[in-house]
Enzyme design. Structure first.
Site, mmCIF file in Angstrom:
data_model
loop_
_atom_site.group_PDB
_atom_site.id
_atom_site.type_symbol
_atom_site.label_atom_id
_atom_site.label_comp_id
_atom_site.label_asym_id
_atom_site.label_seq_id
_atom_site.Cartn_x
_atom_site.Cartn_y
_atom_site.Cartn_z
ATOM 1 N N HIS A 1 0.848 -1.192 0.000
ATOM 2 C CA HIS A 1 0.000 0.000 0.000
ATOM 3 C C HIS A 1 0.889 1.249 0.000
ATOM 4 O O HIS A 1 1.847 1.317 0.778
ATOM 5 C CB HIS A 1 -0.896 -0.008 1.248
ATOM 6 C CG HIS A 1 -1.851 1.133 1.284
ATOM 7 N ND1 HIS A 1 -2.998 1.167 0.508
ATOM 8 C CD2 HIS A 1 -1.833 2.295 1.975
ATOM 9 C CE1 HIS A 1 -3.639 2.300 0.733
ATOM 10 N NE2 HIS A 1 -2.951 3.004 1.609
ATOM 11 N N VAL B 1 -10.150 -2.587 5.532
ATOM 12 C CA VAL B 1 -9.470 -1.919 4.418
ATOM 13 C C VAL B 1 -8.089 -1.463 4.897
ATOM 14 O O VAL B 1 -7.981 -0.498 5.665
ATOM 15 C CB VAL B 1 -10.296 -0.716 3.906
ATOM 16 C CG1 VAL B 1 -9.551 -0.003 2.785
ATOM 17 C CG2 VAL B 1 -11.650 -1.183 3.416
HETATM 18 C C1 GRF Z 1 0.815 0.276 -6.386
HETATM 19 O O1 GRF Z 1 1.147 1.624 -6.216
HETATM 20 C C2 GRF Z 1 0.239 -0.283 -5.112
HETATM 21 O O2 GRF Z 1 0.752 0.303 -3.977
HETATM 22 C C3 GRF Z 1 -1.200 0.054 -5.248
HETATM 23 O O3 GRF Z 1 -1.481 -0.121 -6.616
HETATM 24 C C4 GRF Z 1 -0.303 0.115 -7.380
HETATM 25 C C5 GRF Z 1 -0.092 -1.050 -8.300
HETATM 26 O O4 GRF Z 1 0.872 -0.824 -9.260
HETATM 27 N N1 GRF Z 1 -2.004 -0.733 -4.346
HETATM 28 P P1 GRF Z 1 1.343 -2.002 -10.238
HETATM 29 O O5 GRF Z 1 0.102 -2.580 -10.906
HETATM 30 O O6 GRF Z 1 2.065 -3.026 -9.416
HETATM 31 O O7 GRF Z 1 2.232 -1.342 -11.227
#
Ligand code: GRF
Length: 212
Positions: free
Chosen positions: A110, A145
């Site tokens: 996250h 969440v």
């Molecule tokens: C990441 O920034 C993650 O923290 C968030 O969604 C994004 C996903 O990026 N939950 P990716 O699909 O791995 O490029």
């Protein structure tokens, strides 16, 4: 070498975190046995395909309810032998009944220092609030969440950041480092709950590393 931890990766979008796992732990400490997506046609599935990892999209619209979709996805992940699930940009909630089927752990990355700014738009929330320190959290997933126990966090000072793009550019490399690192820790059995406080995880340092 110890047996590889069989993991499945859940995605919804571009899959740069999936790529970091493919490059960093796949075929080493872990084996990515399956990639499941909440949507068809996303770039993350192309990455799985190129890597020769079985992949499948479970679009909500193809099922009568979210529960049926989640059950079908859990069945498929189990069939592929996944023990631990890694949410890498998976943008939908998972019910407790789904999580219970993977007792070895479901983890998520996250883009904030939890418990600040959970949920969607974490970077925008942090910018709106005016924080000077941003960061990334890897945590166990529970039915809330972004409320599960934290495994790893990393902060970065960005006092001049004004746009989500600036923050994202700083956080992406942290995500790509911390998520594979968390998988390595789980593969080593190095993460356990603190008996004094089950919200706190105790992370055993790698042999020879400094405990921090
Ligand atoms: C990441 O920034 C993650 O923290 C968030 O969604 C994004 C996903 O990026 N939950 P990716 O699909 O791995 O490029």
């Amino acid at each position: 070498m110890a047996e590889r931890l069989p993991i499945a990766v859940l995605v919804s979008g571009t899959g740069t975190n999936l790529q970091a796992l493919l490059d960093g732990v796949h075929g080493r400490e872990a084996e990515i046995v399956a990639v499941a997506s909440s949507a068809a046609g996303v770039a993350a599935l192309d990455r799985a395909d190129v890597a020769g990892v079985p992949w499948r999209a479970f679009a909500r619209a193809d099922y009568d309810s979210r529960e049926l979709r989640d059950a079908a996805m859990a069945d498929w992940l189990e069939q592929h032998g996944a023990r631990v699930l890694v949410l890498a940009g998976y943008m939908q909630l998972l019910a407790a009944s789904f999580l219970e089927r993977f007792p070895a752990g479901v983890i998520n990355v996250h883009p904030s220092l939890l418990p600040s700014f959970p949920g969607l738009g974490a970077i925008e929330q942090a910018l709106d609030y005016g924080v000077k320190v941003f960061g990334v959290s890897v945590h166990f997933v529970d039915a809330g969440v972004d409320t599960g126990a934290l495994i790893l966090q990393r902060a970065v000072e960005l006092p001049g950041a004004r746009t989500p793009e600036q923050v994202l550019a700083a956080l992406r490399p942290l995500e790509h480092e911390l998520l594979p690192q968390a998988v390595r820790l789980l593969a080593r059995g190095a993460v356990r709950a603190d008996p004094q406080n089950p919200r706190r995880t105790l992370v055993d340092p790698a042999p020879g590393a400094d405990a921090r």
